[in-house]
Write a protein that holds these residues in place. Structure first.
Motif, PDB file in Angstrom:
ATOM      1  N   SER A  58       2.826   6.301  -6.858  1.00 24.60           N
ATOM      2  CA  SER A  58       2.597   7.657  -6.354  1.00 24.60           C
ATOM      3  C   SER A  58       3.218   8.726  -7.237  1.00 24.60           C
ATOM      4  O   SER A  58       2.577   9.720  -7.572  1.00 24.60           O
ATOM      5  N   LYS A  59       4.479   8.531  -7.608  1.00 20.40           N
ATOM      6  CA  LYS A  59       5.179   9.549  -8.417  1.00 20.40           C
ATOM      7  C   LYS A  59       4.967   9.253  -9.901  1.00 20.40           C
ATOM      8  O   LYS A  59       4.766  10.143 -10.695  1.00 20.40           O
ATOM      9  N   ARG A  60       5.053   7.966 -10.248  1.00 25.11           N
ATOM     10  CA  ARG A  60       4.916   7.553 -11.649  1.00 25.11           C
ATOM     11  C   ARG A  60       3.590   8.045 -12.247  1.00 25.11           C
ATOM     12  O   ARG A  60       3.543   8.563 -13.344  1.00 25.11           O
TER      13      ARG A  60
ATOM     14  N   GLU B 170      13.104   2.538  -4.971  1.00 25.29           N
ATOM     15  CA  GLU B 170      13.201   3.029  -6.354  1.00 25.29           C
ATOM     16  C   GLU B 170      11.918   3.774  -6.739  1.00 25.29           C
ATOM     17  O   GLU B 170      11.494   3.765  -7.894  1.00 25.29           O
ATOM     18  N   CYS B 171      11.314   4.439  -5.740  1.00 25.00           N
ATOM     19  CA  CYS B 171       9.993   5.030  -6.017  1.00 25.00           C
ATOM     20  C   CYS B 171      10.063   6.221  -6.979  1.00 25.00           C
ATOM     21  O   CYS B 171       9.041   6.621  -7.524  1.00 25.00           O
ATOM     22  N   TYR B 172      11.270   6.780  -7.195  1.00 24.59           N
ATOM     23  CA  TYR B 172      11.389   7.880  -8.172  1.00 24.59           C
ATOM     24  C   TYR B 172      11.919   7.394  -9.519  1.00 24.59           C
ATOM     25  O   TYR B 172      12.285   8.205 -10.374  1.00 24.59           O
TER      26      TYR B 172
ATOM     27  N   ASN C  89       0.834  -1.205   0.000  1.00 25.19           N
ATOM     28  CA  ASN C  89       0.000   0.000   0.000  1.00 25.19           C
ATOM     29  C   ASN C  89       0.872   1.260   0.000  1.00 25.19           C
ATOM     30  O   ASN C  89       0.856   2.054   0.941  1.00 25.19           O
ATOM     31  N   GLY C  90       1.647   1.407  -1.060  1.00 30.15           N
ATOM     32  CA  GLY C  90       2.619   2.499  -1.145  1.00 30.15           C
ATOM     33  C   GLY C  90       3.948   2.013  -0.586  1.00 30.15           C
ATOM     34  O   GLY C  90       4.001   1.100   0.241  1.00 30.15           O
ATOM     35  N   THR C  91       5.032   2.627  -1.051  1.00 34.99           N
ATOM     36  CA  THR C  91       6.347   2.159  -0.595  1.00 34.99           C
ATOM     37  C   THR C  91       6.611   2.499   0.870  1.00 34.99           C
ATOM     38  O   THR C  91       7.344   1.787   1.538  1.00 34.99           O
ATOM     39  N   ARG C  92       6.005   3.560   1.352  1.00 38.65           N
ATOM     40  CA  ARG C  92       6.283   3.989   2.721  1.00 38.65           C
ATOM     41  C   ARG C  92       6.005   2.873   3.731  1.00 38.65           C
ATOM     42  O   ARG C  92       6.847   2.538   4.555  1.00 38.65           O
TER      43      ARG C  92
ATOM     44  N   LEU D  13      18.710   1.757   0.202  1.00 30.69           N
ATOM     45  CA  LEU D  13      19.206   2.616  -0.870  1.00 30.69           C
ATOM     46  C   LEU D  13      18.050   3.489  -1.300  1.00 30.69           C
ATOM     47  O   LEU D  13      16.893   3.058  -1.239  1.00 30.69           O
ATOM     48  N   CYS D  14      18.368   4.665  -1.788  1.00 32.77           N
ATOM     49  CA  CYS D  14      17.325   5.498  -2.379  1.00 32.77           C
ATOM     50  C   CYS D  14      17.863   5.962  -3.728  1.00 32.77           C
ATOM     51  O   CYS D  14      18.695   6.861  -3.794  1.00 32.77           O
ATOM     52  N   THR D  15      17.436   5.294  -4.768  1.00 32.27           N
ATOM     53  CA  THR D  15      17.933   5.628  -6.097  1.00 32.27           C
ATOM     54  C   THR D  15      16.831   5.496  -7.134  1.00 32.27           C
ATOM     55  O   THR D  15      16.239   4.428  -7.233  1.00 32.27           O
TER      56      THR D  15
HETATM   57  C1  PLP Z   1      12.250   8.433  -1.000  1.00 29.88           C
HETATM   58  C2  PLP Z   1      10.806   8.124  -0.806  1.00 29.88           C
HETATM   59  N1  PLP Z   1      10.462   6.846  -0.591  1.00 29.88           N
HETATM   60  C3  PLP Z   1       9.178   6.502  -0.399  1.00 29.88           C
HETATM   61  C4  PLP Z   1       8.171   7.448  -0.414  1.00 29.88           C
HETATM   62  C5  PLP Z   1       6.765   7.010  -0.150  1.00 29.88           C
HETATM   63  O1  PLP Z   1       5.996   7.022  -1.273  1.00 29.88           O
HETATM   64  P1  PLP Z   1       4.651   6.156  -1.384  1.00 29.88           P
HETATM   65  O2  PLP Z   1       4.389   5.554  -0.037  1.00 29.88           O
HETATM   66  O3  PLP Z   1       3.618   7.121  -1.776  1.00 29.88           O
HETATM   67  O4  PLP Z   1       4.941   5.124  -2.401  1.00 29.88           O
HETATM   68  C6  PLP Z   1       8.484   8.797  -0.636  1.00 29.88           C
HETATM   69  C7  PLP Z   1       7.426   9.814  -0.632  1.00 29.88           C
HETATM   70  O5  PLP Z   1       7.590  10.973  -0.782  1.00 29.88           O
HETATM   71  C8  PLP Z   1       9.843   9.130  -0.834  1.00 29.88           C
HETATM   72  O6  PLP Z   1      10.208  10.408  -1.052  1.00 29.88           O
END
Ligand code: PLP
Length: 397
Positions: A244-246, A206-208, A98-101, A172-174
């Motif tokens: 969310s971003k896509r 990899e959400c971005y 339910n979202g990456t968060r 990682l955040c990429t």
């Molecule tokens: C780096 C990063 N990861 C994860 C999320 C969470 O995104 P979501 O839960 O909407 O997929 C965000 C939201 O801004 C983010 O900036």
């Protein structure tokens, strides 16, 4: 109460609200919020329509592992997006979330062994969920400073052996929030080898991944890097993706995790108990969203347009350059970043996020200090107007 809750820091936006509390910006200037990374592009109508069409599914409990159709579409998307020679197994290597968060948080709770002095690594600056997830899983967060000197990438060579030995997971955040920097294949491969040697999990946010500058050069991903070095079963590797971003549908709360079969199996078991199955109509809407690329190309075009216009205005007043990916401008400030953000709000009614709210001081360095994050989420006209005001503000200093 769980005493670890007291270790959680207030969220960056709470700190920002405190910073700006009591300030009355000039009434004649409309407010522009460039602090929160919340997409403002209109969500595609076909996604909303699919939700409406599937509302009758409310009378069923959804399965935690999601529908076969959704997992298949995700596996197929991964193969296309990363030109993988084989498709990830939709039965065993994909889970909708339910979202990456929530998934980035939950994965630490599901995998950390508290009895072994666990350490979880993360970039610094970072998305604060990584830190909270580590603390509530009973692990010690280990911050990997990223600075201009390291190209805003973590320097794995600088990590002492003792830290690798305690490491159970690395986030990682990429492409990276807040810098927009993309990790290359070679560094991903190095990390996969380190994970093999020291037995830790790589959780790649990899959400971005879908918001990038060059249509010919989509950012590489962890699964792609794993296959390239012969790790075809994605051992120790997990990727986290989001709509969310896509697709600008952050209200939908839809993403997925993919990778290592055993980790996915254990995560599914954890999630079954946690009770976080995706609503059936969200699954249906997600299925059509992952299957369409034209709205995503359009999304990228709009961000590209804004980056070009805004950077044109801000150069050379601020040291800005268009990032490889994401919708953030990460720029050095003349002087303290919190003061910069406060005065920009007070004088121009524009909100940006101080970099120090996204980072921690580690080894005498706080990489976010003297930087702000500017999220180009508003419309083109609003972003352009805000850029002119930021330029006027900096010129007046
Ligand atoms: C780096 C990063 N990861 C994860 C999320 C969470 O995104 P979501 O839960 O909407 O997929 C965000 C939201 O801004 C983010 O900036």
């Amino acid at each position: 109460m769980n005493p670890d809750i007291n270790k959680l820091q207030s969220y960056p936006f709470e700190k920002l609200a405190t910073l700006l509390h009591g300030i009355l910006p000039p009434a004649g200037l409309p407010a522009v919020n460039l602090a929160i990374g919340e997409p403002k592009h209109t969500p595609p109508a076909f996604i909303a329509e699919e939700i409406i069409t599937h509302l009758h599914g409310l009378g069923h409990y959804p399965a935690t592992r999601g529908s076969d159709a959704l997992r298949l579409v995700i596996a197929d998307w991964l193969q296309r997006r990363y030109t993988l020679p084989l498709m990830p197994d939709p039965e065993q290597q994909i889970l909708p979330v339910n979202g990456t968060r929530e998934a980035l948080f939950a994965i630490a709770q599901a995998t950390v062994d508290r009895n072994k002095q666990p350490l979880i690594m993360m970039p610094n600056p970072f998305y604060q969920i990584y830190e909270g997830a580590a603390l509530l899983a009973g692990a010690e967060p280990y911050y990997l400073n990223t600075t201009a000197a390291t190209g805003w990438l973590p320097d794995f060579d600088a990590v002492p052996e003792a830290a690798w030995q305690r490491c159970q997971m690395i986030y990682l955040c990429t492409p990276a929030n807040p810098t927009g920097v993309v990790m290359g294949d070679a560094q991903l491969a190095t990390l996969i080898q380190l994970a093999e040697r020291y037995d830790f999990i790589i959780a790649a946010d990899e959400c971005y991944a879908e918001i990038y500058l060059d249509e010919q050069e989509p950012p590489p991903g962890l699964l792609q890097a794993a296959i390239a070095i012969g790790n075809t079963s994605f051992r120790r590797c997990l990727v986290f993706h989001s709509l969310s971003k896509r697709s600008s549908v952050h209200g939908l709360r839809s993403g997925f995790v993919a990778g290592d079969t055993q980790l996915i199996k254990n995560f599914l078991q954890y999630r079954t108990y946690h009770g976080c199955a995706m609503a059936p109509y969200v699954q249906a809407a997600s299925t059509v969203a992952w299957n369409d690329e034209s709205h995503v190309r359009d999304n990228r075009r709009r961000y590209r347009e804004k980056f070009a216009a805004v950077c044109d205005i801000l150069t050379p007043t601020l040291d800005v350059s268009i990032p490889a990916a994401s919708f953030y401008l990460w720029t050095a400030t003349p002087g303290d970043d919190t003061l910069f953000a406060r005065e920009l709000y007070a004088r121009q009614n524009i909100t940006v996020l101080p970099g120090s709210y996204l980072s921690r001081t580690c080894q005498d360095c706080n990489p976010g200090h003297h930087h702000v994050r500017i999220a180009l989420v508003a419309g083109l006209d609003e972003c352009t107007r805000a850029a002119k005001q930021i330029r006027d503000y900096v010129t007046s200093l």
